[in-house]
Design a protein around this motif. Structure first.
Motif, PDB file in Angstrom:
ATOM      1  N   GLU A 189     -17.522 -17.352  62.412  1.00 50.44           N
ATOM      2  CA  GLU A 189     -17.116 -17.296  63.812  1.00 50.44           C
ATOM      3  C   GLU A 189     -17.218 -18.684  64.460  1.00 50.44           C
ATOM      4  OE1 GLU A 189     -19.402 -15.426  62.313  1.00 50.44           O
ATOM      5  OE2 GLU A 189     -21.304 -15.378  63.392  1.00 50.44           O
ATOM      6  N   GLN A 190     -18.142 -19.483  63.994  1.00 48.86           N
ATOM      7  CA  GLN A 190     -18.239 -20.842  64.528  1.00 48.86           C
ATOM      8  C   GLN A 190     -17.070 -21.695  64.033  1.00 48.86           C
ATOM      9  OE1 GLN A 190     -21.725 -23.224  63.448  1.00 48.86           O
ATOM     10  NE2 GLN A 190     -21.801 -24.028  65.516  1.00 48.86           N
ATOM     11  N   LEU A 224     -18.077 -21.135  51.881  1.00 53.66           N
ATOM     12  CA  LEU A 224     -19.270 -21.164  51.039  1.00 53.66           C
ATOM     13  C   LEU A 224     -20.228 -20.067  51.500  1.00 53.66           C
ATOM     14  CD1 LEU A 224     -19.733 -25.005  50.777  1.00 53.66           C
ATOM     15  CD2 LEU A 224     -18.959 -23.434  48.994  1.00 53.66           C
ATOM     16  N   PRO A 225     -21.188 -19.704  50.635  1.00 52.57           N
ATOM     17  CA  PRO A 225     -22.159 -18.691  51.037  1.00 52.57           C
ATOM     18  C   PRO A 225     -22.840 -19.047  52.361  1.00 52.57           C
ATOM     19  CG  PRO A 225     -22.421 -19.220  48.701  1.00 52.57           C
ATOM     20  CD  PRO A 225     -21.413 -20.172  49.254  1.00 52.57           C
ATOM     21  N   ASN A 226     -23.027 -18.046  53.188  1.00 47.29           N
ATOM     22  CA  ASN A 226     -23.768 -18.171  54.456  1.00 47.29           C
ATOM     23  C   ASN A 226     -23.026 -18.916  55.558  1.00 47.29           C
ATOM     24  OD1 ASN A 226     -25.783 -16.947  52.979  1.00 47.29           O
ATOM     25  ND2 ASN A 226     -27.056 -18.756  52.783  1.00 47.29           N
ATOM     26  N   THR A 227     -21.764 -19.237  55.336  1.00 43.08           N
ATOM     27  CA  THR A 227     -21.012 -19.920  56.397  1.00 43.08           C
ATOM     28  C   THR A 227     -20.952 -19.075  57.669  1.00 43.08           C
ATOM     29  OG1 THR A 227     -19.627 -21.106  54.822  1.00 43.08           O
ATOM     30  CG2 THR A 227     -18.739 -20.818  57.033  1.00 43.08           C
ATOM     31  N   ASN A 228     -21.073 -19.735  58.787  1.00 40.08           N
ATOM     32  CA  ASN A 228     -20.915 -19.084  60.085  1.00 40.08           C
ATOM     33  C   ASN A 228     -19.418 -19.102  60.421  1.00 40.08           C
ATOM     34  OD1 ASN A 228     -20.815 -18.535  62.870  1.00 40.08           O
ATOM     35  ND2 ASN A 228     -22.966 -19.127  63.069  1.00 40.08           N
ATOM     36  N   PRO A 276     -12.850 -23.259  49.413  1.00 44.57           N
ATOM     37  CA  PRO A 276     -13.680 -24.225  48.669  1.00 44.57           C
ATOM     38  C   PRO A 276     -13.486 -24.202  47.154  1.00 44.57           C
ATOM     39  CG  PRO A 276     -15.040 -22.419  49.490  1.00 44.57           C
ATOM     40  CD  PRO A 276     -13.661 -22.191  50.033  1.00 44.57           C
ATOM     41  N   ASP A 322     -12.460 -27.264  53.143  1.00 44.18           N
ATOM     42  CA  ASP A 322     -13.197 -26.718  54.275  1.00 44.18           C
ATOM     43  C   ASP A 322     -12.394 -26.961  55.554  1.00 44.18           C
ATOM     44  OD1 ASP A 322     -13.514 -29.490  54.509  1.00 44.18           O
ATOM     45  OD2 ASP A 322     -15.563 -29.427  53.765  1.00 44.18           O
ATOM     46  N   LYS A 328     -18.249 -10.308  49.996  1.00 47.98           N
ATOM     47  CA  LYS A 328     -19.690 -10.413  49.802  1.00 47.98           C
ATOM     48  C   LYS A 328     -20.052 -11.695  49.049  1.00 47.98           C
ATOM     49  CE  LYS A 328     -23.832  -7.972  48.332  1.00 47.98           C
ATOM     50  NZ  LYS A 328     -24.568  -8.455  49.487  1.00 47.98           N
ATOM     51  N   TYR A 329     -19.188 -12.140  48.142  1.00 45.52           N
ATOM     52  CA  TYR A 329     -19.546 -13.243  47.250  1.00 45.52           C
ATOM     53  C   TYR A 329     -18.618 -14.444  47.387  1.00 45.52           C
ATOM     54  CZ  TYR A 329     -22.236  -9.465  45.191  1.00 45.52           C
ATOM     55  OH  TYR A 329     -23.102  -8.418  45.007  1.00 45.52           O
ATOM     56  N   ASP A 337     -13.969 -15.217  47.392  1.00 41.33           N
ATOM     57  CA  ASP A 337     -12.685 -14.765  47.915  1.00 41.33           C
ATOM     58  C   ASP A 337     -12.409 -13.367  47.350  1.00 41.33           C
ATOM     59  OD1 ASP A 337     -10.321 -14.829  49.284  1.00 41.33           O
ATOM     60  OD2 ASP A 337      -9.226 -15.864  47.701  1.00 41.33           O
TER      61      ASP A 337
END
Lengths: 431, 431, 431, 431
Positions: free
Chosen positions: B270-271, B264-268, B227, B239, B291-292, B294
């Motif tokens: 595995e989905q 992006l933050p909180n992306t799933n 992103p 994306d 954690k934040y 790349d």
């Protein structure tokens, strides 16, 4: 039914003392904009033409999972919701349609409802089905439950009921003159392992295909993505990519909606709009604003520049004019008077459209092709920093609406009047 | 060339004192896993079979925009990078291929390089083209620049050069026995207005089509989304949805890569893996942790459970075994000894694969279909909470590698030896 | 040294054809603003008075870890950096000070440098120490390294060297007439377990106390928080709470800086400003803009409304005027001409200050106390939607600067002239 | 009152067939852990000692703003909630206290309630006041409303009522033997401009001071930060820095709570724990898990490694043992049986505590001081990758609880029994 009508005459009377000031402001703003090469007349015309649907579920005070603080005079019936939309449209001149939510807006005489709306100058926009709550009418008094999903549920009977409900909503919409169905699929999972991403997706696609098969030829059907809430680990329409795949699976009349609050942190929402438009599947936009998640707060209250950028993309789709898409305000304000909140939202939308129309699109494209980012920024700011308020007010005035919607509304005494009719202490259906 | 070889014999000698402890641990772990119904032999076999490519650009100490602190004995040539990968593979038994980056790994005798790699037991994985830096060899000594883009640049000559570079990399790859090209397009924008989302996308698609046309029949080509960074407002492959559309536009041999840190933050994540796999376009996975953004830190160091969930999706694709995809470690650690860092990464990957193989997939599917989220959670945790370390060590031992890679490496004196050969104070090519 | 001077006369000549248009715009804008009750003269005076420091490290083209694309004529010496700031200040009238970074801006004759700056109409703002890179002059040619930390390092010798470096920077600053030291502590960790949060914090506090002890009585010292980068798991000054605790530990002359890009996603930056101001420890603000992280892109390019809200808080601190704090532009643009980038940044700051001055603070406070959120929103928007550009241009004109800085700069031929003097292909020190 | 008691004898009978398997697992796990130098007996003792409070508001099925799907047999009274906690504690042996929420748990005979709890082996943990909803008993039947705030409201009468409510809750708590009051202040704003950050903060501080003045000498009072929800732009206790300032303003008996879900994206929660502990103001921890926001999903279901890191910090505070703080499960699961959900949460907490106890803290500190991040990572992983399940089960067994809480619960038929007693279709008070 309320007898308080905010028609052009009433509003003009309420704002009689503002007319002169408006004329002076209009003159000055025109002068300024002309120095920037803006065609003020065309701008006013475009703003006059634009309309955005009002959501029937935002005429009561919204709530959160922590509580709800209803205000006075919330609408008790679909008719009273229409009265409120008519008042709103009287103020803004730009909310000429209303979007219903079933079963919240279930009604036993749809033709009469349609007639009543017409008498208020309103039409019906996209219909919304609700498969995220158990309602006696949709879940057969407990025969099934949407607790573990709806159109993507593992249980065949649940999916069957969810498809049936959507077909029912199409039927109601036909009676109302609507030509679109909005489907928000709440299915997802709260924890890893709860569902299979693949099987859940396949079931959603199959259900959407079945609904698509039942669409009248002149209807569209909308999917809408959202990464979380009410599911807290995953959702089946998690992002625009999933929404696109589902729309493609459903059929040619399926389109994708974009809602400001349905994205992960830091998402470039204007790019999402561009991507979906590029595939030919952009169906519409749900307006609200957000700082954290699906906050559903007032349009333009948090990030007005981001909304400006979305409008630029919409104008790109329409080659300089707003394309014919499904535009809806989708807010859930829990503090303001709902009509004031919607009036501020509509004003913000009109304002932002006007700013976006100020962009010199040819110069912008030239700077882009010349690899001149500093110049491109100058072009954007030349538009965003303009004062278009008098032109927006003029567009409303010419549409018979208010120069200053919130002030006119407060002067009208509308809320006190309907509170007198309707009473207080009840909660309108909605979120 | 370094004379320090970490072959099976050397490593066995280095760990002679650990063998007995390992046997006892293996026995206890087997006993525990059997109580949970895990087939320990099959697990060991699957771990033995798995290999993940080492990146040539991570054998030197990585840097950030704020600085770089190189360590002793960083590799000066491609051959020395291969030596380091051979040492790594000696420790893990699971880094049997290496992925090169051009022009960093440009070499004037590719057949000799291939032979040298073969002598070390290594083969070449996907080739990586570099169009995010100006290099004399790729940008014609300033004839063009990638400052404002590469495969999606507005300037025709820039796109032409970028396409040519990719064709050149394919050619080098053929000489090396590689069968895939990884293309990361850095193009984007730093501010709203700098580019047209649509035109930039169309240019990227056209460039990818041209490269795809030049692919040998048995090759794949990979796109990779991200992103932001180095662009700070938008990127052209932002994306997985954009990556998929570009792969579809490029042609049938195009696939999409997923990197842990490119979301992006909180992306799933595995989905995302599941979605791309569903479309048949999942090409591979780039391992690191984040954690934040790349962050490119060591695999498994931040969110080991998230990686476990990704492996579950990969096993879903392979119906219980790891599917044949492009697996690569893509780290840029700026503090650890690079070989230790890569050994810890590979160990974490082997460990997580082993955990994922412990999942009772049939019971999990049954709980999912029965709408029993609590039971589904129990099934997942029954696997994730297991101790599979002795089985992973056993898999390595059977592959002639180390029970405990980091300890064996430290005992081997490899770094001191190559520092003696290579000297210090220089910086290996890479990020 | 460059002979191209952008003084008042030169600029007036460059913009002679714009004067008339400006007068008409100014008149119209005044008329519009007066309808909203804005005191245009006071606004112009406040904008004239405001100045923001230019960073010496942003006069060259910035880079990312992926690469750097320098432009023509980048400054080779501190004197050439001062020339560029003088040119910038000529255009904006609002960059009357410059902030140096040591050792990048180390110089063997500080008094001469001070004199040279004075001859350009410039003074020196806060000094910046650099303990995030190994430099021969600061790390003793490899005697120590900042690889594992600096002021909070576990190694006593490293902390000692880092403290010494800061004392040296204070000494240089005294010679230059500066009265403040900005300390950004890059120390942190890349993985869980790498450091002890507590011990690392205690060491940072102790180092800051030592530096504080050496501060001249009329100096301030600034801490600056940042959640990540270059460290990717944790930093020792991670958030405003940590920054405050460290400032309190250091001593009474310690203050906290706020930088737009040094926050986690979705942070309410304006509230952070309010909190620190409330404790009496707000020291200043570093201007740039951000979409994802510490993006360091042009002020006002991503979220202009957010910056407007920050200015409202600053005006709150100053009871309607800008308080005396350390204001600095801290950008690292890698695409634009650095002077254009800084001119756009300064213009955005002046513009936003002007918008914030339009807010009717008394009416806003009244709406807040009356629990009237809709009215409060109306008050804010009445200011933010105004067109203050002609007033900002007028403020610049009265300061002898440019009506339109970017256009004047392009007309001036400054870049071509210094490229002729300085040549191309080198990279200015900085990020 | 329910007659279904899950006492030690009942549970032992339910799990008679598991005893042998447990012994074998325990033996193998002990053998493995001893190879890593873990003192298994001490670990079992520490797990046995630990207890975490159950929240009275999570014994019914939770909901979201979109809807609620209650299950069978939800508790109708405080007594029935205590029955459910007793069942839970029977299964886990580690939920020996319960935390009440007033007015949801208002009761007219508190001494009798205390006696009833004692008869079930339960005591009362921190009391929770509720000023985020209008309730007839707390807002005087509409005399005031918490719509626009509570302890920080602009309206004096509202703040007065909110303070009074808290004093009332202290009074109830004294009767129950509680010694702490948890105050979550929901006050904030939905849009910029709605409130003054500073005035709102000052009012909150004043209210907390007044409540603190009324605290019994042996009580603590807790503040709890949260960045958003139900307010969507700002909250008055937005982050740990604000929480700390408020606790300091309130008085010496004020402490700060940390909840997993009350942070911005990417927050380093374990560092927040360390920071508050360092100031002496860490009061306790609220356990749940989160992917996006205040998701309140099952402990350990999303990010088990993050929880492990939090436990390491808690053990740091307690120098290797769990410090005496307020530990509470704060979940709101809307899908699972509430007792299963809480049993899984407690099991996850016990499991994570056991893993954290496996960390060789001396070796970790040594690696940290030696700047050896690779070794530090090895030390952490040596603990996190262990299998401690048999030891946790043994700790429960020795406490008279279940080896496998979920299975034992399902075998017990508890839910069916209470559904028979209590009926279905009602909704327990809570979120």
């Amino acid at each position: 039914m309320s007898t308080t009508r905010l028609d052009a005459e009433t509003i003009a009377a309420l704002e009689a003392d503002r007319r002169d000031r408006h004329q002076r402001a209009l003159e000055a703003a025109r002068a300024l904009l002309e120095l920037h090469g803006v065609d003020a007349d065309r701008l006013v015309d475009e703003v006059r033409e634009f309309s955005v649907a009002a959501p029937s579920w935002a005429l009561g005070t919204g709530g959160t999972r922590f509580g709800r603080f209803p205000g006075a005079g919330e609408p008790r019936t679909v008719e009273e919701k229409l009265d409120d939309v008519a008042a709103l449209n009287g103020l803004t001149g730009a909310n000429r349609t209303v979007s219903l939510h079933v079963p919240w807006d279930e009604h036993d005489d749809m033709p009469a409802l349609r007639e009543y709306a017409a008498s208020l100058g309103l039409r019906f926009d996209a219909m919304n089905s609700n498969t995220f709550q158990d309602n006696p009418s949709t879940t057969g008094d407990g025969a099934i439950s949407y607790k573990f999903g709806s159109l993507a549920a593992a249980d065949d009977r649940v999916r069957e009921a969810a498809v049936e409900h959507n077909l029912h909503v199409i039927e109601l919409g036909r009676l109302l003159g609507s030509t679109a169905l909005s489907i928000w699929i709440p299915d997802g999972a709260n924890h890893p392992g709860q569902t299979s991403f693949r099987r859940q997706f396949d079931r959603a696609a199959e259900s959407l295909r079945r609904i698509h098969d039942a669409l009248p030829a002149d209807w569209l059907m909308f999917t809408e993505h959202k990464p979380y809430e009410p599911a807290f680990y995953s959702t089946v329409v998690s992002d625009w990519g999933s929404s696109l795949l589902l729309a493609q699976a459903a059929g040619p009349q399926a389109r994708c909606l974009v809602d400001f609050g349905h994205h992960l942190p830091n998402t470039n929402v204007e790019q999402v709009v561009s991507r979906l438009a590029m595939t030919g599947r952009l169906g519409g936009f749900h307006f609200n604003d957000t700082k954290y998640g699906d906050d559903d707060v007032t349009v333009g209250s948090i990030a007005p520049f981001r909304m400006f950028l979305v409008f630029l993309e919409l104008l790109e789709v329409g080659d300089g004019a707003m394309p014919t898409l499904a535009y809806l305000i989708d807010q859930s304000n829990n503090l303001k008077d709902p009509i004031e909140d919607l009036a501020q939202a509509t004003d913000a939308i009109q304002h932002t459209l006007a700013l976006a129309l100020c962009v010199d699109r040819a110069s912008l494209a030239a700077a882009q092709e010349a690899d001149d980012p500093a110049l491109a920024a100058e072009v954007l700011h030349a538009a965003f920093r303009a004062d278009v308020r008098p032109l927006v007010a003029e567009a409303r005035r010419l549409n018979g609406a208010a120069l200053d919607p919130v002030t006119a509304y407060r002067r009208s005494g509308y809320r006190a009047a309907v509170a007198g009719d309707r009473g207080s202490g009840h909660v309108a259906t909605g979120l």
